[in-house]
Write a protein that holds these residues in place. Structure first.
Motif, short mmCIF file in Angstrom:
data_model
loop_
_atom_site.label_atom_id
_atom_site.label_comp_id
_atom_site.label_asym_id
_atom_site.label_seq_id
_atom_site.Cartn_x
_atom_site.Cartn_y
_atom_site.Cartn_z
N ALA A 108 0.83 -1.20 0.00
CA ALA A 108 0.00 0.00 0.00
C ALA A 108 0.87 1.25 0.00
N PRO A 109 0.32 2.39 -0.39
CA PRO A 109 1.07 3.64 -0.29
C PRO A 109 1.39 3.95 1.18
N PRO A 110 2.42 4.75 1.43
CA PRO A 110 2.74 5.11 2.82
C PRO A 110 1.55 5.76 3.52
N PHE A 148 5.48 -13.05 1.19
CA PHE A 148 5.87 -11.72 1.66
C PHE A 148 5.75 -10.72 0.52
N CYS A 149 5.81 -9.43 0.86
CA CYS A 149 5.73 -8.38 -0.15
C CYS A 149 7.09 -8.08 -0.76
N ALA A 150 8.05 -7.75 0.09
CA ALA A 150 9.40 -7.39 -0.38
C ALA A 150 10.40 -7.74 0.73
N PRO A 151 10.63 -9.05 0.94
CA PRO A 151 11.37 -9.48 2.13
C PRO A 151 12.87 -9.20 2.10
N ARG A 152 13.37 -8.92 3.29
CA ARG A 152 14.80 -8.79 3.55
C ARG A 152 15.12 -9.66 4.76
N VAL A 153 16.41 -9.91 4.99
CA VAL A 153 16.80 -10.70 6.16
C VAL A 153 17.84 -9.95 6.98
N GLU A 154 17.81 -10.22 8.29
CA GLU A 154 18.75 -9.61 9.23
C GLU A 154 19.20 -10.66 10.24
N PRO A 155 20.50 -10.66 10.60
CA PRO A 155 20.96 -11.55 11.67
C PRO A 155 20.84 -10.87 13.04
N GLU A 156 20.31 -11.60 14.00
CA GLU A 156 20.06 -11.02 15.32
C GLU A 156 20.34 -12.05 16.42
N VAL A 157 20.40 -11.55 17.65
CA VAL A 157 20.39 -12.41 18.82
C VAL A 157 19.00 -12.33 19.43
N ALA A 158 18.42 -13.50 19.71
CA ALA A 158 17.13 -13.57 20.39
C ALA A 158 17.37 -13.88 21.86
N ASP A 208 9.77 -7.31 6.40
CA ASP A 208 8.94 -7.18 5.21
C ASP A 208 8.09 -5.93 5.36
N SER A 209 8.01 -5.14 4.33
CA SER A 209 7.21 -3.92 4.39
C SER A 209 5.96 -4.06 3.54
N ARG A 210 4.83 -3.81 4.18
CA ARG A 210 3.57 -3.76 3.45
C ARG A 210 3.35 -2.38 2.84
N ILE A 211 4.39 -1.53 2.94
CA ILE A 211 4.39 -0.21 2.32
C ILE A 211 5.16 -0.30 1.01
N ALA A 212 4.61 0.22 -0.06
CA ALA A 212 5.20 0.08 -1.39
C ALA A 212 6.62 0.61 -1.45
N ASP A 213 7.51 -0.21 -2.02
CA ASP A 213 8.90 0.17 -2.31
C ASP A 213 9.69 0.54 -1.06
#
Length: 262
Positions: A25-27, A101-111, A143-148
């Motif tokens: 969706a748009p911002p 997903f819409c436009a997925p990215r990945v990040e390494p983290e500690v849980a 993942d962002s449900r906001i376009a681009d």
């Protein structure tokens, strides 16, 4: 001026539809001039309440925008947070459809897995470590449900801090000899190292992000409960992924965690 309840509900429905349809969706900051961070957390809460009413369970929390680079990118001076539900946790070495997903990215983290509650507003780093049962290498699928990915702080807050899913590695019992700021993470995509980072990138100490979260949640009368986990923030930048990619992160002393996208 804060948005009306009707506008909050409409904005929440826009994001819910975007998530369900995989059509961003748009911002919201463009659709609703004057959309504030307070409005954004209200939108996030509407969608959380909806999911809980459908039978989902909060199993964890995420802290976002913990690095100086990401804060500078969005022009903010603080992190944000979101929720993690039971159906957002993916097993280690699982295969996940990228098109969910819409436009997925990945990040390494500690849980961080808690054995005692953390309730703000004055939680310290030392209290986080005292309340921690175990820690684990983890991957967050942002993942962002906001376009681009055209997001400001209120946009990502409303969108559950751009959380898509999480992958947890093996839980390692926490002990004081495990110095999390000094741990290094390597992010590999299809076996190629694409980024590295240290625990110090996460607010100087990943536990500082957990303390910040506990104190921020206090304003909403929410505590981090025993048995819940916290994704504390990325050691590196977020990398886009596509169908066919295999992603692995290996964090010093904690081991590796992987995910394949179909």
């Amino acid at each position: 001026m804060a948005l009306s309840d009707n506008m909050i509900n409409t904005a929440a429905a826009v994001l819910e539809t975007a998530q369900r349809s995989r059509v961003p969706a748009p911002p919201l900051t463009e659709s609703y001039p004057g959309f504030t961070q307070g409005d954004a957390y209200a939108v996030q809460q509407v969608n959380l309440d909806r999911r809980l009413a459908q039978g989902r369970v909060v199993v964890g929390h995420k802290v976002g925008l913990t690095s100086a680079a990401m804060q500078q990118l969005l022009g903010v001076d603080q992190p944000d947070f979101g929720y993690i539900l039971d159906d957002m946790v993916v097993p280690d070495n699982a295969v996940v459809a990228a098109d969910q997903f819409c436009a997925p990215r990945v990040e390494p983290e500690v849980a961080f897995l808690l054995r005692a509650p953390l309730r703000g507003p004055h939680v310290t780093v030392e209290e986080v470590y005292e309340a921690t049962e175990s820690v684990a290498s983890a991957l967050e699928i942002v993942d962002s449900r906001i376009a681009d990915w055209r997001i400001t702080l209120p946009d990502t807050v409303a969108d559950n801090a751009s959380c898509g899913a999480v992958v947890l590695g093996t839980w390692v019992p926490y002990h004081h000899h495990l110095h999390l700021p000094g741990l290094g993470a390597s992010l590999l995509i299809n076996g190629v190292e694409t980024d590295t980072g240290m625990g110090t990138a996460v607010m100087g100490d990943p536990a500082a992000a957990v303390a910040w979260l506990a104190n921020a949640l206090a304003a909403f009368s929410v505590a981090i409960e025993p048995g819940q986990f916290v994704m504390s923030g990325s050691f590196t930048s977020a990398r886009f992924i596509h169908a066919g990619d295999t992603v692995t992160t290996d964090i010093t002393g904690l081991g590796a965690v992987s995910l394949r996208f179909s």
